[in-house]
Design an enzyme around this catalytic site. Structure first.
Site, PDB file in Angstrom:
ATOM      1  CB  SER A   4      -1.977  -3.995   0.130  1.00  0.00           C
ATOM      2  OG  SER A   4      -2.183  -2.705   1.133  1.00  0.00           O
ATOM      3  CG  HIS A  22      -1.046  -6.927   4.300  1.00  0.00           C
ATOM      4  ND1 HIS A  22      -0.556  -5.711   3.412  1.00  0.00           N
ATOM      5  CD2 HIS A  22      -1.667  -6.029   5.791  1.00  0.00           C
ATOM      6  CE1 HIS A  22       0.063  -4.268   4.260  1.00  0.00           C
ATOM      7  NE2 HIS A  22      -1.227  -5.125   5.542  1.00  0.00           N
ATOM      8  CB  THR A  82      10.539  -9.267 -10.930  1.00  0.00           C
ATOM      9  OG1 THR A  82      11.650  -9.334 -11.961  1.00  0.00           O
ATOM     10  CG2 THR A  82       9.860 -11.070 -10.981  1.00  0.00           C
ATOM     11  N   GLY A  96       1.165  -1.014  -0.015  1.00  0.00           N
ATOM     12  CA  GLY A  96       0.176   0.008  -0.068  1.00  0.00           C
ATOM     13  C   GLY A  96       1.208   1.015   0.341  1.00  0.00           C
ATOM     14  CB  CYS A 112       5.159   5.905  25.408  1.00  0.00           C
ATOM     15  SG  CYS A 112       5.377   7.734  26.128  1.00  0.00           S
TER      16      CYS A 112
END
Ligand code: FES
Lengths: 421, 142
Positions: free
Chosen positions: A200, A202, A238, A72, A328
């Site tokens: 994307s 995933h 590729t 992404g 943090c």
């Protein structure tokens, strides 16, 4: 110990059938899509099928409008920089919403160092783009508008059709980052009038290592990675065939199962938020209420008087995987810029936790999270000087002010000698 | 998931999960509260001081895991030290005793040093006589 994965915004497990579909492309069908022999031609065929599957997910006319990248972030870089460079002669001005993903924001900052200018359009306290500001931000030099579909932190669903109308009226191409929505909400590039859309797999049970960019034929972009003429010359390198094949199937499944997935997570989202708001005092939800303006997978919470990393670590030690936008937690020690853009008080941004649901979560998971989170918050508050000072009336709550004591920000500034960011 | 991976080393995690000396001291002789300019977090250390020595120490921390572990370790380390010794305390001691902290988290241990020193200063302010006695032989380095 129960294990509950509540960070589906970062990753999802690859579906078994997706994994099986990928397998032969690692071993038997290992060919390179650029080769002209049988091995190459076979995978070219697979590539084409995956393009069709991706095109169908976003309502594109043709698979020729689909480009594959590595993820992404690369898609966002290609969309922003590719469009900026291609239209340099027309103008060097970009417009983005203030809550875009860092892949968009950082691409824009990169261009700004090279002479482009960019207007960041503000959002409401709920995280919705201000359409009047958007309209006003577009100039004759504007070559691209970037507005994400759903915010990655706070789950706010942007009014894409209205955004599309504003861009169409000004005749400026619109790029929509759909990273946080693809597979979980319908995407319709034609309905929105989007010139580009990226996402994307995933995020919806496909593999990592592949990103998608839809680009309308009329929108001009140039490649930002140079080499061979893969992907119609728009992205050299590729192709990651196994991931593309897996991603394509994941997209097809996501499209078919979208209603079931939403029907599964939406009640869990409500149950989780209702449970937390009942069991944990001084907690607030950032972004829109669960409903039509918020994606059904996301909860972004601020728990007052404690910091987010401690919550995240204790959740993890109790089998619960969550994320946080606290300073943090970030390597830059800055709170999430999204929380800044919605004007969230620093004290609340520090106590930030992001939970994102998926199809593997159950009601029992949610109940376990509510119970465990309430215990974690109590433990950390017991350790926090702020909780004690709140109870003694030295500082006041932002979420439910009592009218006693000074603000946390004032207190933090007093003890650190510097104003908090 | 059989193995447990952790963000920090096992000593830090142990101090974060089971912090020592957490809380406040009733009738503390010195209390210091400081904030981290870097991330906006807050740490408070309370001391009980007798005959020029730190008899007891407690902490409260609004901060990350590394800050909680740092304050736990710092309060462990300084118990029994004289005021002069404590005045020379450095965050590096906390980092070493914890077996190291990630570079971005070193400032959390600095917060522990600052909170301790603020508590000592508070003590000195409140007990000028006792403080003068303890530092009579050895002036406190600036
Ligand atoms: S206290 Fe904020 S990073 Fe450690």
């Amino acid at each position: 110990m129960r294990h509950v994965f509540l960070d589906h915004q970062s990753a999802t497990p690859v579906l078994p059938e997706v994994f099986e579909a990928m397998r032969p492309y690692f071993t038997e069908h290992f060919g390179n899509a650029s080769s002209l022999h049988q091995h190459g031609l076979r995978v070219r065929d697979a590539l084409k099928r995956a393009r069709q599957q991706m095109a169908a997910l976003v309502g594109a006319d043709s698979e020729e409008e689909i480009f594959f990248t590595s993820d992404g972030t690369e898609s966002a870089n290609l969309a922003i920089k590719g469009a900026a460079y291609a239209n340099e002669r027309k103008g060097k001005h970009l417009v983005v919403s203030a809550t875009e993903h860092p892949s968009v924001m950082s691409s824009v900052e990169f261009l700004e160092k090279q002479g482009w200018t960019c207007t960041r359009v503000g959002v409401t306290p709920q995280g919705m783009i201000r359409l009047d500001e958007l309209r006003a931000a577009i100039t004759p030099q504007t070559v691209l508008v970037a507005v994400h579909h759903v915010n990655h932190d706070i789950g706010a669903i942007q009014p894409m059709r209205e955004v599309g109308k504003v861009c169409a009226a000004a005749n400026v191409p619109l790029y929509v980052d759909c990273e946080a929505s693809a597979g979980w909400l319908p995407i319709d590039v034609k309905d929105w009038g989007a010139a580009m859309v990226s996402f994307s797999p995933h995020r919806f049970y496909g593999p990592k290592g592949v990103g998608v960019l839809y680009r309308n034929r009329k929108a001009r972009i140039v490649s930002v990675i140079h080499g061979g003429v893969q992907e119609g010359g728009r992205r050299a390198g590729t192709e990651n065939i196994p991931a593309i094949v897996g991603g394509g199937l994941a997209a097809e499944i996501a499209r078919a199962r979208l209603p079931q997935r939403i029907a599964h997570v939406a009640p869990l989202q409500r149950r989780l938020w209702e449970g937390l708001r009942t069991k944990v005092p001084y907690i607030q939800l950032n972004g829109p209420e669960p409903g039509p303006d918020r994606i059904a997978t996301n909860l972004n919470l601020s728990t007052e008087f404690i910091e987010g990393e401690g919550q995240l670590l204790l959740c993890d030690m109790n089998g619960i995987a969550v994320a946080s936008g606290s300073s943090c937690v970030s390597k830059s020690l800055k709170i999430s810029h999204v929380l800044g853009a919605i004007g969230l008080d620093h004290a609340l941004a520090q106590g930030n936790i992001i939970m994102t649901l998926g199809e593997g979560n159950t009601e029992a998971d949610v109940d376990y999270v509510v119970e465990t989170f309430a215990r974690i918050v109590a433990k950390l508050r017991g350790m926090s000087p702020m909780w004690d000072e709140f109870e003694r009336g030295v500082i006041d709550s932002v979420i439910a002010p009592t009218g006693r004591g000074k603000s946390f920000s004032q207190h933090a500034a007093d003890v650190s000698g510097k104003p908090v960011h | 998931m059989s193995e447990t991976y952790t963000l920090y080393n096992s000593t830090v995690m142990e101090h974060f999960m089971n912090p020592r000396n957490m809380g406040d001291l009733k009738d503390a002789d010195g209390v210091g509260e400081v904030g981290a300019a870097a991330c906006g977090d807050i740490m408070k250390i309370s001391l009980k001081i007798k005959d020029g020595r730190i008899e007891d120490a407690r902490f409260k921390t609004f901060g990350c895991g590394s800050a909680i572990a740092s304050s736990s370790m710092a309060t462990e380390l300084i118990k029994g030290r004289t005021i002069d010794e404590a005045m020379a305390f450095s965050n590096q001691e906390v980092v070493d005793a914890l077996g190291g902290l990630p570079p971005v988290k070193i400032h959390c241990s600095v917060l522990a040093e600052e909170a301790l020193k603020a508590a000592l200063e508070d003590y000195v302010k409140r007990h000028p006589d006792a403080a003068a006695k303890s530092t009579a032989g050895a002036p406190v380095p600036a």
